[in-house]
Scaffold this motif. Structure first.
Motif, short mmCIF file in Angstrom:
data_model
loop_
_atom_site.label_atom_id
_atom_site.label_comp_id
_atom_site.label_asym_id
_atom_site.label_seq_id
_atom_site.Cartn_x
_atom_site.Cartn_y
_atom_site.Cartn_z
N HIS A 135 1.15 -1.04 0.23
CA HIS A 135 -0.55 0.11 0.08
C HIS A 135 0.56 1.48 0.22
O HIS A 135 2.10 1.35 0.12
CB HIS A 135 -0.92 0.08 1.26
CG HIS A 135 0.25 0.44 2.33
ND1 HIS A 135 0.60 -1.06 2.70
CD2 HIS A 135 0.00 1.07 2.99
CE1 HIS A 135 1.64 -0.60 4.53
NE2 HIS A 135 0.56 1.12 4.40
N ASP A 137 1.57 5.51 1.92
CA ASP A 137 0.77 5.68 2.83
C ASP A 137 0.39 7.10 2.21
O ASP A 137 1.06 8.16 2.03
CB ASP A 137 1.42 5.76 3.85
CG ASP A 137 2.25 4.71 4.27
OD1 ASP A 137 1.59 3.54 4.46
OD2 ASP A 137 2.64 4.59 5.32
N HIS A 191 5.04 -0.40 -0.09
CA HIS A 191 5.41 -0.64 1.27
C HIS A 191 4.60 -1.78 1.35
O HIS A 191 2.69 -1.24 1.08
CB HIS A 191 6.14 -0.05 1.94
CG HIS A 191 5.02 0.85 2.30
ND1 HIS A 191 5.05 1.87 2.22
CD2 HIS A 191 4.65 0.48 3.67
CE1 HIS A 191 4.25 2.69 2.91
NE2 HIS A 191 3.91 1.72 3.74
N ARG A 214 3.87 9.62 11.44
CA ARG A 214 3.36 10.37 10.41
C ARG A 214 2.64 11.89 10.69
O ARG A 214 2.79 12.25 12.17
CB ARG A 214 2.27 9.60 9.49
CG ARG A 214 2.57 8.67 8.84
CD ARG A 214 1.65 7.77 10.06
NE ARG A 214 1.90 6.23 9.91
CZ ARG A 214 1.47 5.61 8.80
NH1 ARG A 214 -0.05 6.00 8.34
NH2 ARG A 214 2.13 4.29 8.35
FE FE2 Z 1 2.52 2.08 5.48
#
Ligand code: FE2
Ligand code: SIN
Length: 217
Positions: A135, A137, A191, A214
């Motif tokens: 996926h 981010d 990743h 994040r």
């Molecule tokens: Fe991730």
């Protein structure tokens, strides 16, 4: 293995490995901080328990998730997003402890990002067989900020690809205390994590814990 990839300046206790442009692993960087990290995660778990979220398609994710900070990542039939409220407790997510802020800042700085101020910290728990599919981010507001990802407990294989899902992935073995930092040209790379193999580690028994930071909001 190519030793040119390593920076052995740090007394041999921790070394830096390059995955690709703008993506590194700080090997063994947090291995000596297990006790503080364990207590910190247990305290977060007590306020916001690990839970298995459902995807928009109705599947249950194999990794269990909790988090802390201003925003938590949530997934349900409406899709993926960040939320200021934990849907399980209907309370704000626990505050991000100073030790986690500090570690995130330190690791980002090692990767060349100064003044990293994450507002979301996701904690994933993987039992043997659990995995995370490839996926990106991409639910965050700020893609100029890197992702800092800490591995704890039993080992895993972190898969790191490119901008397309079909791009070839590099298999990066990640052990207890390793930290992956990716940003810049690799920030949006696909990743994931291969299915966790049965193993035991004193940190969390048969489980792997991953903490990612994040800038979400
Ligand atoms: Fe991730
Ligand atoms: C993630 O991509 O959010 C988690 C990665 C990992 O568990 O190493």
């Amino acid at each position: 293995m190519n030793l040119d990839l390593f920076d052995l300046s740090n007394n041999g206790e921790s070394w830096t490995e390059t995955i690709c442009d703008d993506a590194i692993v700080l090997r063994q960087y947090l291995a000596s901080r297990s006790d503080e990290l364990l207590a910190t995660i247990k305290a977060i778990e007590a306020k916001a328990p690990f839970r298995h979220m459902k995807t928009a398609g109705g599947f249950t994710m194999s990794a269990a998730l909790t988090g802390c900070g201003d925003y938590g990542w949530v997934s349900d039939r409406r899709g993926y997003r960040y939320s200021k409220t934990d849907p399980l407790t209907e309370q704000p997510w626990p505050d991000m402890p100073e030790i986690l802020r500090e570690i995130a800042r330190e690791c980002a700085l090692k990767a060349g990002y100064s003044d990293y101020q994450p507002d979301a910290c996701l904690i994933n728990r993987y039992v043997p067989g659990a995995k995370m599919s490839l996926h990106q981010d991409k639910d965050e507001q700020d893609f100029t900020a890197p992702i800092v990802s800490i591995s704890l407990g039993v080992p895993a294989t972190f898969l790191f690809g490119g901008l397309q899902r079909s791009d070839k992935t590099i298999k990066v073995p990640v052990m207890h205390g390793d930290v992956v930092v990716w940003g810049g040209t690799s920030r949006m790379f696909f990743h994931g994590v291969s299915a966790i193999k049965s193993a035991y580690h004193p940190f969390w028994g048969e489980s792997r814990i991953n903490i990612t930071f994040r800038v979400a909001g």
